[in-house]
Structures are given as C-alpha cells and as structure tokens.
Write a protein that holds these residues in place. Structure first.
Motif, PDB file in Angstrom:
ATOM      1  N   SER A   1       0.871  -1.285  -0.104  1.00 43.59           N
ATOM      2  CA  SER A   1       0.045  -0.038  -0.087  1.00 43.59           C
ATOM      3  C   SER A   1       0.789   1.447  -0.100  1.00 43.59           C
ATOM      4  O   SER A   1       0.633   2.078  -0.688  1.00 43.59           O
ATOM      5  CB  SER A   1      -0.905   0.023   1.228  1.00 43.59           C
ATOM      6  N   TYR A   2       1.879   1.289   0.670  1.00 41.33           N
ATOM      7  CA  TYR A   2       2.964   2.408   0.797  1.00 41.33           C
ATOM      8  C   TYR A   2       3.396   2.553  -0.530  1.00 41.33           C
ATOM      9  O   TYR A   2       3.593   3.714  -1.053  1.00 41.33           O
ATOM     10  CB  TYR A   2       4.002   2.266   1.880  1.00 41.33           C
ATOM     11  N   ARG A   3       3.716   1.323  -1.153  1.00 41.56           N
ATOM     12  CA  ARG A   3       4.407   1.478  -2.681  1.00 41.56           C
ATOM     13  C   ARG A   3       3.740   1.978  -3.313  1.00 41.56           C
ATOM     14  O   ARG A   3       3.894   3.077  -4.596  1.00 41.56           O
ATOM     15  CB  ARG A   3       4.949   0.067  -2.999  1.00 41.56           C
ATOM     16  N   ARG A   4       2.234   1.534  -3.583  1.00 41.91           N
ATOM     17  CA  ARG A   4       1.130   2.329  -4.332  1.00 41.91           C
ATOM     18  C   ARG A   4       1.085   3.928  -4.110  1.00 41.91           C
ATOM     19  O   ARG A   4       0.737   4.559  -5.215  1.00 41.91           O
ATOM     20  CB  ARG A   4      -0.067   1.546  -4.147  1.00 41.91           C
ATOM     21  N   ILE A   5       1.217   4.275  -2.998  1.00 42.83           N
ATOM     22  CA  ILE A   5       1.114   5.769  -2.542  1.00 42.83           C
ATOM     23  C   ILE A   5       2.279   6.510  -3.184  1.00 42.83           C
ATOM     24  O   ILE A   5       1.955   7.452  -4.083  1.00 42.83           O
ATOM     25  CB  ILE A   5       1.008   6.055  -1.172  1.00 42.83           C
ATOM     26  N   GLU A   6       3.299   5.772  -3.062  1.00 43.07           N
ATOM     27  CA  GLU A   6       4.475   6.662  -3.793  1.00 43.07           C
ATOM     28  C   GLU A   6       4.364   6.427  -5.171  1.00 43.07           C
ATOM     29  O   GLU A   6       4.832   7.548  -5.754  1.00 43.07           O
ATOM     30  CB  GLU A   6       5.844   5.722  -3.016  1.00 43.07           C
ATOM     31  N   GLU A   7       4.107   5.197  -5.550  1.00 41.99           N
ATOM     32  CA  GLU A   7       4.175   5.416  -7.084  1.00 41.99           C
ATOM     33  C   GLU A   7       3.046   6.465  -7.611  1.00 41.99           C
ATOM     34  O   GLU A   7       3.153   6.913  -8.639  1.00 41.99           O
ATOM     35  CB  GLU A   7       3.553   3.944  -7.704  1.00 41.99           C
ATOM     36  N   THR A   8       1.821   6.453  -6.951  1.00 43.99           N
ATOM     37  CA  THR A   8       0.684   7.287  -7.609  1.00 43.99           C
ATOM     38  C   THR A   8       1.000   8.624  -7.545  1.00 43.99           C
ATOM     39  O   THR A   8       0.867   9.430  -8.536  1.00 43.99           O
ATOM     40  CB  THR A   8      -0.453   7.042  -6.593  1.00 43.99           C
ATOM     41  N   VAL A   9       1.467   9.259  -6.247  1.00 39.37           N
ATOM     42  CA  VAL A   9       2.248  10.457  -6.193  1.00 39.37           C
ATOM     43  C   VAL A   9       3.134  10.862  -7.018  1.00 39.37           C
ATOM     44  O   VAL A   9       3.181  12.025  -7.596  1.00 39.37           O
ATOM     45  CB  VAL A   9       2.288  10.844  -4.646  1.00 39.37           C
ATOM     46  N   THR A  10       4.196   9.941  -7.265  1.00 41.36           N
ATOM     47  CA  THR A  10       5.192  10.274  -8.074  1.00 41.36           C
ATOM     48  C   THR A  10       4.811  10.489  -9.486  1.00 41.36           C
ATOM     49  O   THR A  10       5.128  11.598 -10.214  1.00 41.36           O
ATOM     50  CB  THR A  10       6.268   9.115  -8.111  1.00 41.36           C
TER      51      THR A  10
ATOM     52  N   SER B   1       2.066   9.880   5.683  1.00 41.79           N
ATOM     53  CA  SER B   1       2.824  11.096   5.233  1.00 41.79           C
ATOM     54  C   SER B   1       4.146  10.676   4.969  1.00 41.79           C
ATOM     55  O   SER B   1       4.751  11.513   4.152  1.00 41.79           O
ATOM     56  CB  SER B   1       2.707  11.989   6.495  1.00 41.79           C
ATOM     57  N   TYR B   2       4.674   9.697   5.411  1.00 41.44           N
ATOM     58  CA  TYR B   2       5.957   9.040   4.968  1.00 41.44           C
ATOM     59  C   TYR B   2       5.948   8.927   3.508  1.00 41.44           C
ATOM     60  O   TYR B   2       6.895   9.357   2.850  1.00 41.44           O
ATOM     61  CB  TYR B   2       6.491   8.003   5.629  1.00 41.44           C
ATOM     62  N   SER B   3       4.958   8.227   2.692  1.00 41.49           N
ATOM     63  CA  SER B   3       5.080   7.899   1.658  1.00 41.49           C
ATOM     64  C   SER B   3       4.674   9.199   0.821  1.00 41.49           C
ATOM     65  O   SER B   3       5.178   9.486  -0.419  1.00 41.49           O
ATOM     66  CB  SER B   3       3.964   6.569   1.236  1.00 41.49           C
ATOM     67  N   THR B   4       3.602  10.021   1.135  1.00 37.61           N
ATOM     68  CA  THR B   4       3.270  11.022   0.303  1.00 37.61           C
ATOM     69  C   THR B   4       4.592  12.024   0.164  1.00 37.61           C
ATOM     70  O   THR B   4       5.086  12.631  -0.684  1.00 37.61           O
ATOM     71  CB  THR B   4       2.128  12.133   0.990  1.00 37.61           C
ATOM     72  N   LEU B   5       5.224  12.316   1.493  1.00 37.30           N
ATOM     73  CA  LEU B   5       6.277  13.039   1.300  1.00 37.30           C
ATOM     74  C   LEU B   5       7.609  12.720   0.797  1.00 37.30           C
ATOM     75  O   LEU B   5       8.430  13.423  -0.050  1.00 37.30           O
ATOM     76  CB  LEU B   5       6.819  13.582   2.949  1.00 37.30           C
ATOM     77  N   LYS B   6       7.767  11.359   0.818  1.00 37.37           N
ATOM     78  CA  LYS B   6       8.909  10.601  -0.092  1.00 37.37           C
ATOM     79  C   LYS B   6       8.803  10.826  -1.409  1.00 37.37           C
ATOM     80  O   LYS B   6       9.676  11.284  -2.230  1.00 37.37           O
ATOM     81  CB  LYS B   6       9.047   8.994   0.306  1.00 37.37           C
TER      82      LYS B   6
ATOM     83  N   THR C   1       5.152   6.547  13.672  1.00 34.26           N
ATOM     84  CA  THR C   1       6.620   6.534  13.271  1.00 34.26           C
ATOM     85  C   THR C   1       6.857   7.611  11.827  1.00 34.26           C
ATOM     86  O   THR C   1       8.180   7.525  11.642  1.00 34.26           O
ATOM     87  CB  THR C   1       7.076   5.199  12.657  1.00 34.26           C
ATOM     88  N   PRO C   2       5.961   8.208  11.133  1.00 35.75           N
ATOM     89  CA  PRO C   2       6.334   8.730   9.992  1.00 35.75           C
ATOM     90  C   PRO C   2       7.655   9.896   9.725  1.00 35.75           C
ATOM     91  O   PRO C   2       8.423   9.682   9.035  1.00 35.75           O
ATOM     92  CB  PRO C   2       4.882   9.405   9.486  1.00 35.75           C
ATOM     93  N   PHE C   3       7.609  10.507  11.028  1.00 33.16           N
ATOM     94  CA  PHE C   3       8.544  11.653  10.860  1.00 33.16           C
ATOM     95  C   PHE C   3      10.048  11.022  11.224  1.00 33.16           C
ATOM     96  O   PHE C   3      10.948  11.439  10.981  1.00 33.16           O
ATOM     97  CB  PHE C   3       8.229  12.924  11.637  1.00 33.16           C
ATOM     98  N   ARG C   4       9.965  10.040  12.022  1.00 29.91           N
ATOM     99  CA  ARG C   4      11.093   9.226  12.256  1.00 29.91           C
ATOM    100  C   ARG C   4      11.695   8.638  11.156  1.00 29.91           C
ATOM    101  O   ARG C   4      13.016   8.784  10.805  1.00 29.91           O
ATOM    102  CB  ARG C   4      10.979   8.257  13.533  1.00 29.91           C
ATOM    103  N   ARG C   5      10.914   7.983  10.572  1.00 32.57           N
ATOM    104  CA  ARG C   5      11.281   7.344   9.126  1.00 32.57           C
ATOM    105  C   ARG C   5      11.687   8.274   8.119  1.00 32.57           C
ATOM    106  O   ARG C   5      12.580   8.041   7.399  1.00 32.57           O
ATOM    107  CB  ARG C   5      10.215   6.491   8.799  1.00 32.57           C
TER     108      ARG C   5
ATOM    109  N   VAL D   1      14.862  11.857   3.919  1.00 28.49           N
ATOM    110  CA  VAL D   1      14.003  12.325   3.125  1.00 28.49           C
ATOM    111  C   VAL D   1      13.911  13.929   3.521  1.00 28.49           C
ATOM    112  O   VAL D   1      13.720  14.902   2.816  1.00 28.49           O
ATOM    113  CB  VAL D   1      12.675  11.628   2.932  1.00 28.49           C
ATOM    114  N   LEU D   2      13.864  14.024   4.795  1.00 25.01           N
ATOM    115  CA  LEU D   2      13.611  15.260   5.374  1.00 25.01           C
ATOM    116  C   LEU D   2      14.645  15.644   6.612  1.00 25.01           C
ATOM    117  O   LEU D   2      14.956  14.754   7.358  1.00 25.01           O
ATOM    118  CB  LEU D   2      12.100  15.108   6.318  1.00 25.01           C
ATOM    119  N   LYS D   3      15.064  16.795   6.862  1.00 22.29           N
ATOM    120  CA  LYS D   3      16.068  17.180   7.661  1.00 22.29           C
ATOM    121  C   LYS D   3      15.395  17.553   8.885  1.00 22.29           C
ATOM    122  O   LYS D   3      14.432  18.335   8.713  1.00 22.29           O
ATOM    123  CB  LYS D   3      17.087  18.306   7.417  1.00 22.29           C
ATOM    124  N   ALA D   4      15.890  17.160  10.172  1.00 21.66           N
ATOM    125  CA  ALA D   4      15.180  17.581  11.298  1.00 21.66           C
ATOM    126  C   ALA D   4      14.922  19.325  11.386  1.00 21.66           C
ATOM    127  O   ALA D   4      13.943  19.452  11.954  1.00 21.66           O
ATOM    128  CB  ALA D   4      15.941  17.143  12.565  1.00 21.66           C
ATOM    129  N   GLU D   5      15.945  20.107  10.848  1.00 28.73           N
ATOM    130  CA  GLU D   5      15.764  21.582  11.048  1.00 28.73           C
ATOM    131  C   GLU D   5      14.757  21.945   9.902  1.00 28.73           C
ATOM    132  O   GLU D   5      14.494  23.174  10.090  1.00 28.73           O
ATOM    133  CB  GLU D   5      16.976  21.956  10.958  1.00 28.73           C
TER     134      GLU D   5
END
Ligand code: CA
Length: 322
Positions: free
Chosen positions: A103-112, A133-138, A171-175, A181-185
């Motif tokens: 499912s995460y892969r499908r989100i990433e593929e679709t959004v990309t 949010s991990y997949s949409t942001l990635k 976990t999304p922001f930890r991941r 993908v995302l810098k802490a700052e």
C-alpha cells in the motif's frame, strides 16, 4: 412513459436553492487526462498501520459527502471560493487488502506519477492515518525541485522507533528523518501536548534540532504569531512547505472522531486560522489531513473540521491569486 415530475434520479439533493451554491460545486472529477494544475484532492484510505483501532480509511468518502453541507462563500473578506478556485478530485489510491508495504508503494508510485506529470498540482491528501505522510512526502521529495520543509500539526511527535512496531502511524517523521528525505531542522511541530509523548521521544526531537511549539507556546504567543515565526524560519531553509494536519492536534471537544483524543488541545478556530494563513503562502506545495475515524465520530464533527480546513486553505489561495 416519461419520469414523473416529482420523481428525482437517486442521489439528487432533495432541495436546491439556485442562489446557494454548495462547496461540492467547486469539485471537478478528474477524467485522467486533464492537466491537474491546481489544488487536487487525492484520497489515501489507509488505516491498517494504526497502533490503535482506526477506521480512518473511510474519511475521504465522508469528507467529499460533507462538502454539500457548506456553501462556497466566506463572509470574512466576502470571498466566494468559486471566483478563483477549482478543486480537482483525482480519486482514491487503491490500497492492498492486507499488505501494508505494498500500500505504501502504491501511494509513492501514484504520487510520483501525478506530481511528475503535473508540476503545478497542489495535492490535498485525505488520509488515512498518519503513516501515509511518509509515503506522500517521500514521493513529493523525489519529484519536486528544491527542498521541502514540513509544518506538522499534531499532539504527538510521531518519532517512535520502527523496531518495536514497524512503520505505524507513530513513526512517519522518524522514518522520514532516518531515510534522509527530511532534515530535522526542516520540520516544525505545532501543538505538541502533555501526556501524549514520552520524555525519550521529546528528547529525540530536541537533540535532533526539530523546532517544536507545544500547546503552551500556542496559548502564550497565539497561533498567528506561531505560524508567522514558523514560515519565517522555514523560508530561509527550504523552497517548499508541506502541511501535515493530524486532526488530533485539536482538543477532544472539537474532534471526537480521532482515535487518540485528549484534552488541552487546539480549538478548531485556531487550526482554521493557521490553515487560512498558510493558504496565502505561495511556498505551500501540498497538505495532508489525517487521523479521523468517521466510524467513531459524532455527527461527523471531526470530518467537518477537515472540510473547513480544505475550504480555508482555498480561501487563503483566493487571496493569494487575487
Ligand atoms: Ca500524528
């Protein structure tokens, strides 16, 4: 025979006032061909990764339905959203029945794919739980030119480790940080509150340089000032800003349909003011609204906040496009 005069087609509204346009009239269903060159709803109905029981996968359908409960007109500023906004609806991403990673892969593929082919698209992702949010942001990070910063409205840090439970909605922001993908700052968390986080994860946020506004900060400075500061802070560092709106940032009085309800949170007025302000920011490249479970909601109160978030974001865009 012909249809009797007072027999409508099924699904038609029982009463129509031609001088009272509904928010549903803003929505144009995507035919799969037209350019998605503006604000676009994308449903992400995934809630199986939730730590607690969640029916958040039902939210996209409810949010669409509730659009017919509201007009297109904002008395504040006398803005009719129809004058400068079209809300495209690309549909829902089809999830795998049991395989969360798929499912995460499908989100990433679709959004990309969508963002890759439609550079002007501003996706409005309707979750789903917060793990999406991990997949949409990635995916967005892959296709966007320039760095993306995130403003996360949330009671929780969402920085839990993945060893204990896998890629859950905690976990999304930890991941995102661990995947680079995302810098802490470049992450600003707004509305973090008592007894919703552990000392360990708060420390993790502080040590890694995440900017955190607790509910005490929101109360002391006012949400307007917090958002002004946040935008100033991110503008120096990134080209785009993504909004991640976990509805549990609201006090339980305003969001009975969240899996993780609790007292001491934001009012819906504070959240809507923030979203309206951010709608006026050109650098905002998309948003998600997550963690609403319509199956435990009361009179769709929580989903109605989500609809108003969408409308107030569009109201902000109206001012921007004026
Ligand atoms: Ca969250």
């Amino acid at each position: 025979m012909s249809r009797p005069t007072f027999l409508q087609t099924s699904g038609a509204p029982p009463f129509v006032d031609r001088h009272y346009p509904k928010a549903t009239e803003l929505v144009q269903l995507w035919d799969g061909k037209k350019k998605l060159d503006g604000t676009t709803i994308i449903g992400v109905p995934l809630s199986k990764p939730s730590i607690s029981h969640s029916g958040a996968s039902f939210t996209p359908g409810i949010v669409r339905k509730l659009m017919q409960s509201y007009s297109t007109y904002a008395v504040e500023g006398e803005v009719d959203l129809r004058d400068s906004n079209v809300l495209l609806d690309a549909g829902d991403i089809h999830m795998h029945a049991t395989d969360i990673k798929e499912s995460y892969r499908r989100i990433e593929e679709t959004v990309t794919t969508i963002l890759g082919e439609n550079k002007e698209c501003i996706p409005l992702f309707i979750g789903g739980d917060h793990s999406i949010s991990y997949s949409t942001l990635k995916a967005m990070n892959e296709v966007k030119t320039g760095k993306i910063g995130v403003i996360q409205f949330d009671a929780h840090h969402d920085l839990r480790n993945t060893e204990d439970g896998g890629p859950t909605n905690g976990t999304p922001f930890r991941r995102l940080l661990e995947a680079g993908v995302l810098k802490a700052e470049h992450l600003v968390q707004v509305g973090i509150r008592n007894y919703s986080n552990s000392a360990y994860y708060h420390q993790y946020a502080m040590e890694n340089g995440i900017k955190v506004y607790t509910m005490a900060d929101v109360k002391k400075n006012g949400i307007g000032e917090v958002i002004r500061e946040t935008v100033e802070y991110l503008k120096d560092k990134v080209e785009h800003i993504y909004l991640s709106i976990d509805i549990d940032v609201l006090d339980q009085a305003y969001a009975p349909g969240c899996p993780a309800i609790g007292p001491g949170g934001m009012t819906s007025e504070q959240l809507l003011e923030a979203i309206y302000m951010l709608g006026k920011e050109e650098s905002v490249c998309g948003l998600d609204i997550v963690e609403i479970d319509p199956t435990i909601d009361f009179r769709d109160m929580t989903s109605r906040v989500a609809v108003h978030c969408l409308l107030d974001f569009l109201r902000g865009r109206s001012v921007l496009n004026r």
